[in-house]
Every structure is written in structure tokens, then in C-alpha cells.
Design an enzyme around this catalytic site. Sequence first.
Site, PDB file in Angstrom:
ATOM      1  CD  GLU A  38      -2.508   0.994   2.882  1.00  0.00           C
ATOM      2  OE1 GLU A  38      -2.102   0.158   3.736  1.00  0.00           O
ATOM      3  OE2 GLU A  38      -3.482   1.739   3.079  1.00  0.00           O
ATOM      4  CE  LYS A 109      -7.244   0.961   4.042  1.00  0.00           C
ATOM      5  NZ  LYS A 109      -5.951   1.365   4.652  1.00  0.00           N
ATOM      6  CB  CYS A 142      -4.228  -2.002   4.451  1.00  0.00           C
ATOM      7  SG  CYS A 142      -3.242  -2.323   5.943  1.00  0.00           S
ATOM      8  CB  VAL A 169       0.242  -0.425  12.475  1.00  0.00           C
ATOM      9  CG1 VAL A 169       1.046   0.485  11.557  1.00  0.00           C
ATOM     10  CG2 VAL A 169      -1.235  -0.049  12.423  1.00  0.00           C
TER      11      VAL A 169
HETATM   12  C1  ACM Z   1      -4.024   0.083   7.236  1.00  0.00           C
HETATM   13  O1  ACM Z   1      -5.164  -0.084   6.780  1.00  0.00           O
HETATM   14  N1  ACM Z   1      -3.085   0.668   6.521  1.00  0.00           N
HETATM   15  C2  ACM Z   1      -3.686  -0.377   8.577  1.00  0.00           C
END
Ligand code: ACM
Length: 266
Positions: A38, A109, A142, A169
Site C-alpha cells: 500500500e 480502499k 490493508c 500496524v
Molecule cells: C491500514 O489499513 N493501513 C492499517
Amino acid sequence: MKIGFIQTNPEFGQVEHNVSRAVDIVESTDADLIVLPELFSTGYLFPDRRILSELAESVPAGPTFRRMSDLAKSTKTIIVFGIAEKAGDKLYDSSVCVAPEGCCHIYRKLHLFAGEKSYFDPGDLPLRAYEVNDCTLGMMVCFDWIFPEVCRVLALKGAHVICHPVNLVLHYCQDVMRTRSIENQVFTITANRFGTESHSGKVLKFTGRSQITAPNGEVLAKADESGESIQIVDVDLHLAESKQVTEQNDIFADRRTRFYKDILSS
Ligand code: ACM
């Protein structure tokens, strides 16, 4: 088909450097499908929307897209990468697929994580599976991993492999993706970054451990928590076409959807 990931450590704001490093690695790699992290070109921790807007690029007109598209052609590789996308006055945390034949697919996203909500716009495109050369791939970014609906929809649309650029994370995702593979009988490629970023006293440590999973949940490749890593595995993506887990169970045909209607209410 040779599929893989590249785990990198982007330097925040150093787009030219980050993209050049990724280009060098892809050029030295023999794969049919490669997934990058990402936001691989910009880094992750944007102080505010203004700085994000300065670093975001349009797709397909921007320089990073054009470099990656040329790279897909010169290396004959399908490349999926995460990018900060500028579209009019909107800013998306997007995943883009480029292929040797010059196609361009974009996913934005849907589920923004934590501070991302204060500078990115949530995605506005439908979940889709794309036929690219011999494979049908789906993309998610992510934190979408924590919503099982995302993988499910991509698999129902026919994705053999879920391409998953991430900047993780939290520590749960890699384990969860084995389950996403099993419950949808698909391959997954989770391409994470490593290293840390900090801003105004906030420090984020990214968890590395990029991985590839198979429909039976097997982890076919896994990177360390830290360090650049390029891992490629040779797989038969068509294994993801069967949803048969026992002689009597096709897990898609066996769904009892009329009992699941609550998951569609807000
Ligand atoms: C994330 O969605 N970059 C933790």
C-alpha cells in the site's frame, strides 16, 4: 503461474527514490504477478490532507502510474501496487493493476483505518474481479481484511487470487488471511512494508511478514518482520476455481443466504 510480493520500506515523501527502488527489484525478478505494498511510492503517515494532496497522483495520467505501466510491459509482469490517488478534489488510498497489455484497473480502499479517515476519502468503486491474462484477480487494501465481506464478494465474482497491498500496524492480519483463503478457497498475496514512520510524536511500526496463502490455508511464502523481501511461488491458480471442500460440500453452493440478510443492514 509465478506469483509473489515485494516487501519494501518506503521513505516518506521520497517518491522518485521509492519508485526507482521498486522498479529495480521488479526488473531483477522473474514473476507473472507481483504485488507491492500500500502507498509504496509515498509512504504512509501523511501529516494532513494538504500534504497528501501534494503527493497524490492521478491515475492513469501521473508519473508513477506511467512508470509502473511501462515496467509491466518491459518485464511482462502483472503488477499490483498501492498509490495515493488524486481524482478531481478526491484523494483515495488506491490499488492499481497494470499488465503487459497495458490495462489499468483501480480499486479504492473502502474501509479507512484510524487517522486515514481525516485525510483520505473512502473508496467509491464497486468490488470487482478482473481477468488479466490467465488469472482472475481481485484487489483490496490493508484494513479491508477485517471485513470478511470484501474477500467474499471478490471470490464470488470469480477471483482466483486476492491481491492485498498493505501497511499493517496491527498483528492479526497475516493469521486472518489464512482463514480468508480457506473460507473462500482462494489464493491471497499480502504485500506489507516494514520500518517505522513518525510525525508529531506519533510513531508507527509496520509489521512486515508479507505472505502468500493457498486455498487450503497453507502459507506458501512469508517474509521476516523486517528487511526487504522478494518471494515468488509457482502455483496453479485454477485450484481456486473449485469450492468443493468435501464430496458433499461446495462452500459457495451450500450458502444459506436467506439466513444472512442481517449482514446487509446498517
Ligand atoms: C491500514 O489499513 N493501513 C492499517
